[in-house]
Design an enzyme around this catalytic site. Sequence first.
Site, PDB file in Angstrom:
ATOM      1  N   ARG A  60       0.847  -1.213   0.030  1.00 21.53           N
ATOM      2  CA  ARG A  60       0.071   0.144  -0.040  1.00 21.53           C
ATOM      3  C   ARG A  60       0.861   1.197   0.074  1.00 21.53           C
ATOM      4  O   ARG A  60       0.585   2.300  -0.723  1.00 21.53           O
ATOM      5  CB  ARG A  60      -0.972   0.080   1.251  1.00 21.53           C
ATOM      6  CG  ARG A  60      -0.385  -0.233   2.518  1.00 21.53           C
ATOM      7  CD  ARG A  60      -1.503  -0.528   3.365  1.00 21.53           C
ATOM      8  NE  ARG A  60      -1.019  -0.483   4.841  1.00 21.53           N
ATOM      9  CZ  ARG A  60      -0.506  -1.698   5.682  1.00 21.53           C
ATOM     10  NH1 ARG A  60      -0.178  -2.876   4.887  1.00 21.53           N
ATOM     11  NH2 ARG A  60       0.066  -1.757   7.071  1.00 21.53           N
ATOM     12  N   HIS A 182       3.372   4.884   6.795  1.00 24.35           N
ATOM     13  CA  HIS A 182       1.983   4.430   7.366  1.00 24.35           C
ATOM     14  C   HIS A 182       1.879   5.436   8.457  1.00 24.35           C
ATOM     15  O   HIS A 182       2.659   6.216   9.152  1.00 24.35           O
ATOM     16  CB  HIS A 182       2.339   3.104   7.942  1.00 24.35           C
ATOM     17  CG  HIS A 182       2.733   2.333   6.523  1.00 24.35           C
ATOM     18  ND1 HIS A 182       1.888   1.592   6.105  1.00 24.35           N
ATOM     19  CD2 HIS A 182       4.016   1.890   6.205  1.00 24.35           C
ATOM     20  CE1 HIS A 182       2.645   0.796   5.211  1.00 24.35           C
ATOM     21  NE2 HIS A 182       3.798   0.928   5.247  1.00 24.35           N
TER      22      HIS A 182
END
Length: 228
Positions: A60, A182
């Site tokens: 991601r 993140h």
Amino acid sequence: MPKLILCRHGQSVWNAENLFTGWADVDLSEQGENEAITSGKKLKAQGIEIDMVYTSLLERAIKTTYHLLNESNQLFIPIIKSWRINERHYGGLQGLNKDEARKQFGEDQVHIWRRSYDVAPPKQDETQREGYLNDRKYEHLDRRVMPESESLKDTLVRVIPYWNDQISQQLLDGKTVLVSAHGNSLRALIKYLENVSDEDIVGYEIKTGAPLIYELTDDLQVIDKYYL
């Protein structure tokens, strides 16, 4: 002056499904793809030229990086990937629905695991751990440092040495650096950069897929910060 760009990955499919993600390697959702593409176009419109990129080993974040660079016509920029800026490892909670976890463990306990600075969730079981240990992404990682579960404090302990040894060196050379990572690995970095207290950092929210730009002095003190 050096410029640091922090970008949390776009929304993932597990974000959309309200699941604990951590080191689980899940894809971007359609919304997450669009967030990253839009931000890449903003980088181009603002004429922001990136010199170096650091990202995690998780899909991601890597895909978010690709969209940011592709849309800003900067795919040629060097990219360094490291587990050091992976998401916080959520241990045995990974893959659980957050609402179901509250029913199983109690709302107060789940809140402590999610929002305390130094309390880690329960460790993953042996089957889960073996899956991570045998993942090709981590074949060069000493098993003794592979986390089984992490608090935000644990995440900071692995992120900040990487900042000092790698990322900051590029900034000290006056470069513009993108860190595409993140929520919690970026929280750890923000805590260090801005000297945020243990109590305040756990509630610090970071938008998905939106570049957060830091203007820095030559010795990496924060002058200004803003979302693009």
